[in-house]
Design an enzyme around this catalytic site. Structure first.
Site, short mmCIF file in Angstrom:
data_model
loop_
_atom_site.label_atom_id
_atom_site.label_comp_id
_atom_site.label_asym_id
_atom_site.label_seq_id
_atom_site.Cartn_x
_atom_site.Cartn_y
_atom_site.Cartn_z
N GLU A 67 117.89 -2.65 34.23
CA GLU A 67 117.91 -4.11 34.37
C GLU A 67 119.25 -4.70 33.96
O GLU A 67 119.74 -5.63 34.58
CB GLU A 67 116.77 -4.75 33.58
CG GLU A 67 115.39 -4.49 34.16
CD GLU A 67 115.22 -5.02 35.58
OE1 GLU A 67 116.03 -5.86 36.01
OE2 GLU A 67 114.28 -4.59 36.26
N TYR A 150 115.47 -13.78 32.66
CA TYR A 150 115.05 -12.84 33.68
C TYR A 150 114.77 -11.45 33.09
O TYR A 150 113.69 -10.87 33.31
CB TYR A 150 116.11 -12.69 34.79
CG TYR A 150 115.87 -11.41 35.54
CD1 TYR A 150 114.82 -11.32 36.45
CD2 TYR A 150 116.62 -10.26 35.27
CE1 TYR A 150 114.52 -10.12 37.08
CE2 TYR A 150 116.32 -9.07 35.91
CZ TYR A 150 115.28 -9.01 36.81
OH TYR A 150 114.97 -7.84 37.41
N ASP A 168 114.30 -13.74 39.57
CA ASP A 168 115.71 -13.43 39.83
C ASP A 168 116.11 -14.11 41.14
O ASP A 168 115.37 -14.93 41.68
CB ASP A 168 115.90 -11.90 39.92
CG ASP A 168 115.36 -11.35 41.21
OD1 ASP A 168 114.39 -11.93 41.74
OD2 ASP A 168 115.89 -10.34 41.72
#
Length: 385
Positions: A67, A150, A168
């Site tokens: 991520e 996020y 996102d």
DNA sequence: GAACCGTGGCT
DNA sequence: TAGCCAAGGTT
């Protein structure tokens, strides 16, 4: 279109009953997940739905690492870096114990280098905490360096099954089209989050998040979306209105100023190149570079040879263009043979090691301009490609 | 809230 | 080609 949702997602009564709606919103997650089950992308950090159903769960370390790397970065660019990091540092403890320099070197080329610095800080925090385990809630994850709205939601949903609203750029695009949101996404962010929250299913929240992103990446694309094969097109107001490509609404981006500077490649007799380290903060923070002048905001910037850091037979070696997020840079490149001593804190990087230095792409361009072939990675048999 | 922070691929 | 865009966060 799936005729019946999986048993764990019983159809709910539609919140409203619009006369024309063929697909009540209660089915949204079920239909999206049915699509994901068949058409999900295969990614190195992902546990596919079949394995998830068998009880397998992703490694929170790998989800976190992926991520962070994926922030404003394409999947294709991330893949090789992810593989390298996981092979070299298989656990958060291993990453926490690594030298910062080694992490910066491994991150070189991926961009947004503050991510690499925060990666190290975050790994240290997690490794030092109880059992070296990641926090399992969005709220707790959100406290860690480099983890914002996020990323905290994504890790919580994917690694820990929290029904978090993961928003996102993909999800913004999908939702602004679903609802035909006419306001700029900047202003509509909170509304989008609220809408997503109502759609998240109580189980498989991680698959739901990844399904929304896969949908945005492969079907609901920025240009020429493939509405004809979209599993939720019946719900899409933008499609109904005929112009989904118009969403999301974004204000025009400001112009990119042009900056100018000079870069100096000093080459020792044995081929080593003189490098120094940039300040920790700011542009390319903590990365290595050849000596350069300042990068003037003016078009008549300091791109001349008299900006050199020391006296040598500097010869012009062309110029390099590079585009950063908020300005474009032209560097005049100079090259010199030089065998003098280096200023303190600077170092001579052996030619064979240049490719593994923490050099941002712009600096690799500069060195290549001065010494064509200098950056080449050695092959397994020791030759140069 | 706006500016800052990389890079490569695609059209 | 020149602009757009990508699994955003920090200050």
């Amino acid at each position: 279109m799936p005729s019946s949702p999986p048993p764990e997602y019983p159809s709910r009564t539609p919140m409203t009953s619009p006369a024309r709606a063929r697909s009540p919103r209660g089915d949204f997650a079920a239909r999206l997940l049915a699509w994901y089950d068949r058409h999900h992308r295969h990614l190195p950090w992902r546990i596919p739905p079949r394995a998830m159903a068998a009880g397998e769960r992703p490694d929170p370390y790998q989800i976190w690492l992926s991520e962070i790397m994926l922030q404003q970065t394409t999947v294709a660019a991330v893949k090789p870096y992810f593989e390298t990091f996981v092979r070299r540092w298989p656990t958060v403890e291993a990453l926490a114990a690594a030298e910062s320099d080694e992490i910066m070197k491994a991150w070189a080329g991926l961009g947004y280098y503050s991510r690499a610095r925060n990666l190290k800080r975050c790994a240290e925090t997690v490794a030092a905490a109880d059992g070296g385990r990641f926090p399992e809630t969005m709220a707790a994850l959100r406290e860690l360096p480099g983890i914002g709205d996020y990323t905290s939601a994504a890790i919580a949903a994917i690694a820990f099954d929290e029904p978090a609203a993961v928003v996102d750029g993909n999800v913004e695009r999908v939702v602004t089209r679903l609802e035909a949101i006419e306001r700029p996404v900047r202003e509509a962010k909170q509304d989008i989050r609220g809408i997503v929250q109502t759609l998240v299913p109580p189980s498989r929240p991680g698959d739901f998040a990844q399904a929304m992103m896969d949908l945005g990446a492969t079907i609901c694309t920025p240009r020429r979306p493939a509405c004809a094969i979209c599993p939720v097109s019946d719900d899409c107001k933008a499609r109904l209105n005929g112009d989904p490509e118009r969403f999301p609404l974004k204000p025009p981006r400001a112009e990119r100023p042009q900056r100018l500077g000079a870069a100096f490649v000093a080459e020792r007799a044995d081929g080593a190149i003189l490098l120094r380290k940039r300040p920790t903060k700011g542009l390319l923070g903590g990365m290595s570079e050849v000596p350069t002048s300042g990068w003037s905001a003016r078009i008549d910037g300091d791109d001349r040879v008299d900006a050199a850091p020391f006296d040598a037979r500097w010869r012009p070696a062309g110029s390099v263009q590079h585009v950063f997020t908020h300005f474009a840079l032209t560097l005049s490149v100079y090259h010199a043979r030089h065998d003098g001593s280096a200023p303190p804190d600077w170092w001579w990087a052996p030619r064979a090691d240049i490719h593994s230095e923490a050099l941002p792409t712009v600096m690799k361009k500069v060195i290549e301009a001065a010494i064509p072939g200098a950056i080449r990675k050695p092959t397994r048999n020791g030759a140069s490609r």
